[in-house]
Design an enzyme around this catalytic site. Structure first.
Site, PDB file in Angstrom:
ATOM      1  N   CYS A  26       0.825  -1.209   0.000  1.00 64.79           N
ATOM      2  CA  CYS A  26       0.000   0.000   0.000  1.00 64.79           C
ATOM      3  C   CYS A  26       0.855   1.253   0.000  1.00 64.79           C
ATOM      4  CB  CYS A  26      -0.947  -0.005   1.193  1.00 64.79           C
ATOM      5  SG  CYS A  26      -0.104  -0.066   2.797  1.00 64.79           S
ATOM      6  N   HIS A 164      -1.882   0.835   7.158  1.00 62.89           N
ATOM      7  CA  HIS A 164      -2.305   0.993   5.768  1.00 62.89           C
ATOM      8  C   HIS A 164      -2.064   2.433   5.317  1.00 62.89           C
ATOM      9  CE1 HIS A 164      -4.229  -0.224   2.124  1.00 62.89           C
ATOM     10  NE2 HIS A 164      -5.313   0.526   2.276  1.00 62.89           N
ATOM     11  N   ASN A 185      -8.571   4.239  -2.193  1.00 63.62           N
ATOM     12  CA  ASN A 185      -7.837   3.082  -1.688  1.00 63.62           C
ATOM     13  C   ASN A 185      -7.120   2.389  -2.845  1.00 63.62           C
ATOM     14  OD1 ASN A 185      -6.891   1.213   0.122  1.00 63.62           O
ATOM     15  ND2 ASN A 185      -8.888   0.456   0.769  1.00 63.62           N
TER      16      ASN A 185
END
Length: 677
Positions: A26, A164, A185
């Site tokens: 991520c 994250h 995202n």
């Protein structure tokens, strides 16, 4: 006066949502996501940048198990191939797994970012960055509710460890109790709402933590050149001018008569003045007079025909200059004596060593730089002598620049142009202000420029990278990481020069020019050993030799004064430290060595029996030999009569394992002992 709601998607069709799959990357997707959005906003085009390149080619050991903001690779830091700037997705497609770097790649320097910086967690700062620079990178705590989110205002807030990274594209203060952030995202278009987005309350699940912004000036841009260099050390109370040339690249067109200089003194308000026009798009900038003890920060700017103002550097990270009156060498090393540099690393071969170069004939230096004889080189031997299979680090001893400005100077040799796949690895020079706990890259040499051998002198201001302190160190890093090229490196003529404005840095009432210890209070100029160093900064103030090997032991009481031997180890009690003893396990004070093989006679000729193990030299091997070895190791610590007899397992050292072998031989397995060497 922020609007109640703002969303970049209302004015720009942002790039498609990506999918990181089962790899914990991520950090790479958030890093590229911020830049991809900025490119779409500034240039009006959608690009797909390679996250796999960041995962596989970063030099920070970030992987599918996690990482951090990698913006440096878009404007400053060299990747594992020695190159900088983004790579297209098509050049290194995403595989959701840890792959070898596989150099080289074509890098897109038109997407170089101007700067990046953290912006904290305050909502107003994040909103300011969103409006000024574009979408913002941030971190969040993800739980099962977050993973299962399918739309609406997220309601599964929970406190936990950050795990994250995402991108904030807007906000709406009219939703939720305190407003919401709108985030994109990297879990694919199936997740969340609107094809991969989420509305999450402000202060929910640590959203907004570790937020960062980038300054991307756009592909069509301006460049700034300084033909006479940039000012750094200034004459006190005098103005100083420098020339600035502005040009366009990637279709950029500078507007004449728009050059400006921005500056602030000691962190005060920024003043903006027009630069003096010399010819079209060429200017002279003038810094105002600055008093001793002050510092001035500055940047320049000009207008591009269609894309507005361009800055050099980013106004949030300006350059600095300061008045100085004199310089003083606080540390220098020609490497003729051991000054306690340390060597470490995981290279299989080719570590740094202090030596007279042997001129191995494969791109390594034929001699040192300054003509004194020795320098530090990698693998000083003829033939196959280069760095292999990893990295070797050369780390300086501590030196102080507390309260002053400092310049690091050195000569370096670097060659990676020989063998298979040349011109890929790099030499890295780093600096630390906390004794080596953390390092900042100050110079990267190669992969092509100044990477074919030859001595080059280089210098840099410490202030350009970090705040000088009392715990400074420098590190040279030579690696063979991505190729089978021949890697050769050398360092010589190292010097640290401190610059200040005051003529009495230590405030002891004695001007620096006549002070025998200008960085430590020493008003009476005591110098007990008359070696030119004041007692206040003399490691061995009563010893004119003054610890030549830098091990903290004064020369007149040092059992090995030419080689660092900090613990004064002397297991055979012959008054010679192990560092300079040719037979450290046997009494041999004269260092007799008839065959001149660097192994003392006491360690070669004393084992006369058919086997080793006669540790008491009685002519037979029995329980008394076990007792002698135990005494040597644990009780009286008395030296053995013959060290060769005691190394019964031929390991090269005498330890508890040798005791065990003798016990086995006498009472347990009855295994025969090895013959005398």
């Amino acid at each position: 006066d922020f609007p109640a709601a703002f969303d970049w998607r209302d004015s720009v069709d942002l790039p498609a949502i990506r999918n990181q799959g089962g790899c914990g990357s991520c950090w790479a997707f958030a890093t590229t996501g911020v830049l991809e959005c900025a490119i779409k906003i500034k240039d009006g085009i959608e690009v797909d940048l390679s996250e796999q390149w960041l995962v596989s080619c970063n030099r920070d050991n970030w992987t599918c198990e996690g990482g951090w903001w990698a913006y440096d690779y878009f404007n400053l830091k060299a990747d594992g191939c020695g190159d900088t700037y983004p790579v297209y997705e098509s050049a290194f497609p995403y595989a959701a797994q840890q792959l070898p770097c596989g150099c080289p790649y074509e890098h897109q320097d038109q997407y170089e970012i101007g700067a990046w910086s953290p912006i904290g967690t305050a909502p107003d700062k994040i909103k300011t960055a969103l409006l000024t620079y574009g979408p913002v990178g941030t971190t969040v705590f993800v739980n099962s509710a977050f993973q299962a989110y399918g739309g609406g205002v997220f309601s599964g807030c929970q406190t936990g460890t950050i795990n994250h990274s995402v991108v904030i594209v807007g906000w709406d203060d009219n939703q939720g109790s305190d407003g919401v952030w709108i985030i994109r995202n990297s879990w694919g278009a199936w997740w969340g709402e609107d094809g991969g987005y989420m509305r999450i309350p402000v202060n929910c699940s640590s959203i907004g933590s570790n937020s960062t912004r980038i300054y991307y000036p756009g592909a069509a841009k301006l460049t700034f050149d300084y033909p006479d260099g940039l000012p750094k050390d200034l004459a006190p109370d005098q103005s100083e001018s420098f020339r600035v040339n502005v040009a366009g690249v990637y279709g950029g067109a500078p507007q004449d008569h728009t050059g400006e200089l921005g500056y602030s003194i000691d962190g005060g308000s920024v003043q903006t003045v027009s630069m003096t026009r010399l010819t079209a798009n060429q200017y002279e900038a003038t810094l105002p007079a600055v008093a001793c003890g002050s510092e001035i920060e500055f940047y320049v700017s000009a207008e591009e025909l269609s894309r507005g103002t361009f800055y050099d550097p980013d106004p949030l990270t300006p350059r600095s200059a300061f008045p100085v009156t004199e310089g003083l060498t606080v540390f220098e090393d020609d490497y003729e004596t051991d000054r306690s540099w340390t060597v470490s690393g995981d290279a299989l071969d080719g570590g740094w060593e202090r030596a007279v170069p042997v001129d191995g004939g494969r791109s390594d230096p034929p001699s040192d730089y300054d003509g004194t004889g020795r320098c530090f080189v990698t693998a000083n031997r003829a033939g196959d002598s280069d760095v292999d299979g990893g990295t070797t680090f050369l780390e300086s001893p501590l030196f102080s620049l507390e309260g002053v400005h400092g310049v690091i100077r050195y000569a370096r040799w670097y060659a990676n142009d020989y063998g298979h796949d040349p011109h890929t690895d790099v030499l890295v020079v780093s600096i630390s202000s906390d004794g080596g706990e953390n390092w900042t890259i100050a110079e990267t040499v190669g992969p092509e420029v100044e990477a074919s051998g030859g001595w080059y002198q280089h210098s840099f201001w410490v202030d350009d990278f970090l705040v000088p302190s009392a715990n400074m160190k420098v590190r040279f890093e030579a690696s063979d990481l991505v190729t089978t090229a021949v890697i050769e490196a050398g360092v010589d003529a190292f010097e640290v020069v401190a610059y200040g404005c005051d003529t009495d840095w230590d405030k002891d009432g004695v001007a620096n020019a006549g002070d025998n210890c200008p960085l430590a209070d020493n008003p009476l100029q005591e110098d007990t050993d008359s070696d030119g160093l004041g007692d206040s900064c003399d490691v061995c103030w009563n010893d004119a030799d003054n610890d030549a090997d830098g091990d903290g032991i004064c020369g007149d009481v040092d059992n090995c004064p030419e080689i660092a031997n900090e613990g004064q180890e002397d297991p055979d009690e012959d008054s010679l430290g192990t560092a300079c003893d040719n037979c450290p396990w046997a009494y041999n004070p004269s260092q007799a060595d008839v065959d001149s093989n660097s192994v003392g006679d006491a360690c070669e000729g004393c084992c006369s029996g058919p086997t080793v193990g006669d540790t008491d030299c009685s002519g037979q091997i029995d329980i008394a030999d076990i007792q002698a070895l135990i005494d040597n190791q644990f009780l009286t610590l008395s030296p053995l009569c013959c060290a060769a007899e005691g190394d019964v397992d031929f390991s090269g050292v005498i330890d508890v394992a040798d005791v065990q072998v003798l016990i086995d031989n006498q009472f347990i397995t009855l295994t025969p002992l090895p013959p005398c060497p």
